[in-house]
Write an enzyme that holds these catalytic residues in place. Structure first.
Site, PDB file in Angstrom:
ATOM      1  N   GLN A  17     -42.662 -36.373 -74.035  1.00 59.28           N
ATOM      2  CA  GLN A  17     -44.089 -36.217 -73.741  1.00 59.28           C
ATOM      3  C   GLN A  17     -44.929 -37.206 -74.543  1.00 59.28           C
ATOM      4  O   GLN A  17     -45.677 -38.020 -73.978  1.00 59.28           O
ATOM      5  CB  GLN A  17     -44.537 -34.789 -74.054  1.00 59.28           C
ATOM      6  CG  GLN A  17     -46.053 -34.606 -74.009  1.00 59.28           C
ATOM      7  CD  GLN A  17     -46.529 -33.265 -74.527  1.00 59.28           C
ATOM      8  OE1 GLN A  17     -46.904 -32.411 -73.761  1.00 59.28           O
ATOM      9  NE2 GLN A  17     -46.520 -33.082 -75.846  1.00 59.28           N
ATOM     10  N   ASP A  18     -44.834 -37.149 -75.862  1.00 58.92           N
ATOM     11  CA  ASP A  18     -45.673 -37.992 -76.706  1.00 58.92           C
ATOM     12  C   ASP A  18     -45.327 -39.464 -76.545  1.00 58.92           C
ATOM     13  O   ASP A  18     -46.213 -40.322 -76.518  1.00 58.92           O
ATOM     14  CB  ASP A  18     -45.526 -37.587 -78.169  1.00 58.92           C
ATOM     15  CG  ASP A  18     -46.129 -36.229 -78.466  1.00 58.92           C
ATOM     16  OD1 ASP A  18     -46.619 -35.574 -77.527  1.00 58.92           O
ATOM     17  OD2 ASP A  18     -46.090 -35.812 -79.643  1.00 58.92           O
ATOM     18  N   ALA A  91     -38.682 -39.356 -81.973  1.00 60.78           N
ATOM     19  CA  ALA A  91     -37.443 -38.746 -81.478  1.00 60.78           C
ATOM     20  C   ALA A  91     -37.019 -37.587 -82.373  1.00 60.78           C
ATOM     21  O   ALA A  91     -37.163 -37.642 -83.591  1.00 60.78           O
ATOM     22  CB  ALA A  91     -36.328 -39.786 -81.414  1.00 60.78           C
ATOM     23  N   SER A 135     -44.696 -32.076 -88.377  1.00 62.04           N
ATOM     24  CA  SER A 135     -45.005 -30.928 -87.513  1.00 62.04           C
ATOM     25  C   SER A 135     -45.669 -29.799 -88.275  1.00 62.04           C
ATOM     26  O   SER A 135     -45.372 -29.562 -89.459  1.00 62.04           O
ATOM     27  CB  SER A 135     -43.703 -30.416 -86.884  1.00 62.04           C
ATOM     28  OG  SER A 135     -43.884 -29.172 -86.256  1.00 62.04           O
ATOM     29  N   GLU A 137     -44.912 -26.893 -87.865  1.00 65.36           N
ATOM     30  CA  GLU A 137     -43.848 -25.938 -88.169  1.00 65.36           C
ATOM     31  C   GLU A 137     -43.397 -26.033 -89.620  1.00 65.36           C
ATOM     32  O   GLU A 137     -42.753 -25.121 -90.135  1.00 65.36           O
ATOM     33  CB  GLU A 137     -42.661 -26.150 -87.238  1.00 65.36           C
ATOM     34  CG  GLU A 137     -42.890 -25.709 -85.807  1.00 65.36           C
ATOM     35  CD  GLU A 137     -42.913 -24.194 -85.633  1.00 65.36           C
ATOM     36  OE1 GLU A 137     -42.284 -23.494 -86.451  1.00 65.36           O
ATOM     37  OE2 GLU A 137     -43.560 -23.716 -84.678  1.00 65.36           O
ATOM     38  N   TYR A 158     -35.495 -26.411 -87.535  1.00 65.53           N
ATOM     39  CA  TYR A 158     -36.356 -27.517 -87.122  1.00 65.53           C
ATOM     40  C   TYR A 158     -37.423 -27.788 -88.174  1.00 65.53           C
ATOM     41  O   TYR A 158     -37.648 -28.941 -88.580  1.00 65.53           O
ATOM     42  CB  TYR A 158     -37.009 -27.193 -85.779  1.00 65.53           C
ATOM     43  CG  TYR A 158     -38.092 -28.165 -85.373  1.00 65.53           C
ATOM     44  CD1 TYR A 158     -37.771 -29.410 -84.844  1.00 65.53           C
ATOM     45  CD2 TYR A 158     -39.442 -27.828 -85.511  1.00 65.53           C
ATOM     46  CE1 TYR A 158     -38.771 -30.305 -84.470  1.00 65.53           C
ATOM     47  CE2 TYR A 158     -40.436 -28.710 -85.131  1.00 65.53           C
ATOM     48  CZ  TYR A 158     -40.101 -29.948 -84.613  1.00 65.53           C
ATOM     49  OH  TYR A 158     -41.079 -30.830 -84.246  1.00 65.53           O
TER      50      TYR A 158
END
Length: 343
Positions: A17-18, A91, A135, A137, A158
């Protein structure tokens, strides 16, 4: 950088997407864009097919290379060949729930992939700027609103891998004087978001239910709070980070909070549907450790980069639902070729 050639960028994850939106942006700005794609028996270039340029055509500015972040030797070879002015590391194994099932692979690509890139740049003696896709996250259980000074408390493999990448990027900046930035991006979505991510899972289901092709949608935790923005705006922020005078780390977010339930309601209402008639609970979609609330404070990016998001969650849900409804009318279409033009 030579004055006889355009500015040159390398994007890992260009088929995501990005990566696809960033490639569009850089091509519009006159860059020569190189992208890493993984070798596969099937094509995975749908998001960039509309900007593909035949390598046989003179002066083409989009060049793709087979490469993988698990192959350090190949990375060194290609960096020496490409000689980029800017490197954008997008990636990763980026699905949070999947990272619990494949923690080692997530660590190898999302974490160690970053050190392979940074070390290849250092060892090659390249004078280039480096962007690391960090991120929200990473914040995990730290209470919102989160900014550049908030402590990291990741709640998934992640998130842990992204924390490693964040710190190794800062370490190379401080140890070797590299122009290396972390962009700590909060959730950002679009019609190009993968179908297993919660927002796109919802909007695709809305389109199929509206068309009579689906009758149920199974979901996990509906109470998670997220800060959702629009991906094309966020890649503009990535680029601005590398144009800044000094290498720094920035949070990109909208500073607004909505639950998964809110996104469900907004999406179903766009199609004149009642979400409660179709949504069912499935515990398989729960994470072993949940992240309750991620809401970012982008004040630093607004002040230093002049970056301000315009698309907030209600508008985002409309964009994605409309795109998925339209996509059903085109056989084999799963995304929109270009970002929505905002007035």
């Amino acid at each position: 950088m030579s004055e006889t050639r355009p500015k040159r960028a390398l994007i890992t994850g260009i088929t995501g997407q990005d990566g696809s939106y960033l490639a569009e942006l850089l091509l519009e700005k006159g860059y020569e864009v190189h992208g890493f794609i993984r070798r596969s028996s099937s094509f995975n270039t749908a998001r960039i097919d509309h900007i593909y340029q035949d390598p046989h055509v003179q002066d083409h500015r989009l060049i793709l290379h087979f490469a993988d972040l698990t192959d350090g030797t190949r990375i060194v070879t290609l960096l020496n060949e490409i000689q980029p002015d800017e490197v954008y590391n997008l990636a990763a194994q980026s699905h949070v729930r999947v990272s619990f099932d494949e923690p080692e692979y997530t660590a190898d690509t999302t974490g160690l992939g970053t050190i392979r890139l940074l070390e290849a740049i250092r060892a090659s003696g390249l004078e280039c700027k480096f962007y690391q896709a960090s991120s929200s996250e990473m914040f995990g259980a730290s209470p919102p609103p989160q900014n550049e000074d908030t402590a990291f408390y990741p709640r998934s493999p992640y998130g842990v891998a992204k924390v490693y990448s964040y710190w190794i990027t800062r370490n190379y900046r401080e140890a070797y004087g590299m122009f290396a930035c972390n962009g700590i991006l909060f959730n950002h979505e679009s019609p190009r978001r993968g179908g297993t991510f919660v927002t796109r899972k919802i909007t695709r289901a809305v389109a199929r239910i509206k068309a009579g092709q689906q009758s149920e949608l199974f979901m996990g935790n509906l109470d998670s709070v997220r800060d959702w923005g629009y991906a094309p705006e966020f890649v503009e922020g990535m680029w601005r980070m590398l144009q800044h005078d000094q290498p720094e780390d920035f949070v990109l977010a909208t500073n607004t909070a909505h639950t998964v339930k809110d996104f469900l309601q907004l999406s179903f209402e766009r199609a004149d549907l009642d979400w409660e008639k179709y949504v069912k609970f499935d515990e398989r979609y729960l994470r072993p450790t949940e992240v309750d609330s991620l809401v970012g404070d982008p004040s630093k990016a607004q002040d230093l980069l002049g970056w301000t998001p315009k698309v907030l969650t209600p508008k985002l849900a409309e964009i994605m639902v409309d795109a998925d409804i339209a996509a059903l009318a085109v056989e084999g279409s799963h995304y929109v070729d270009a970002p929505v033009k905002l007035s």
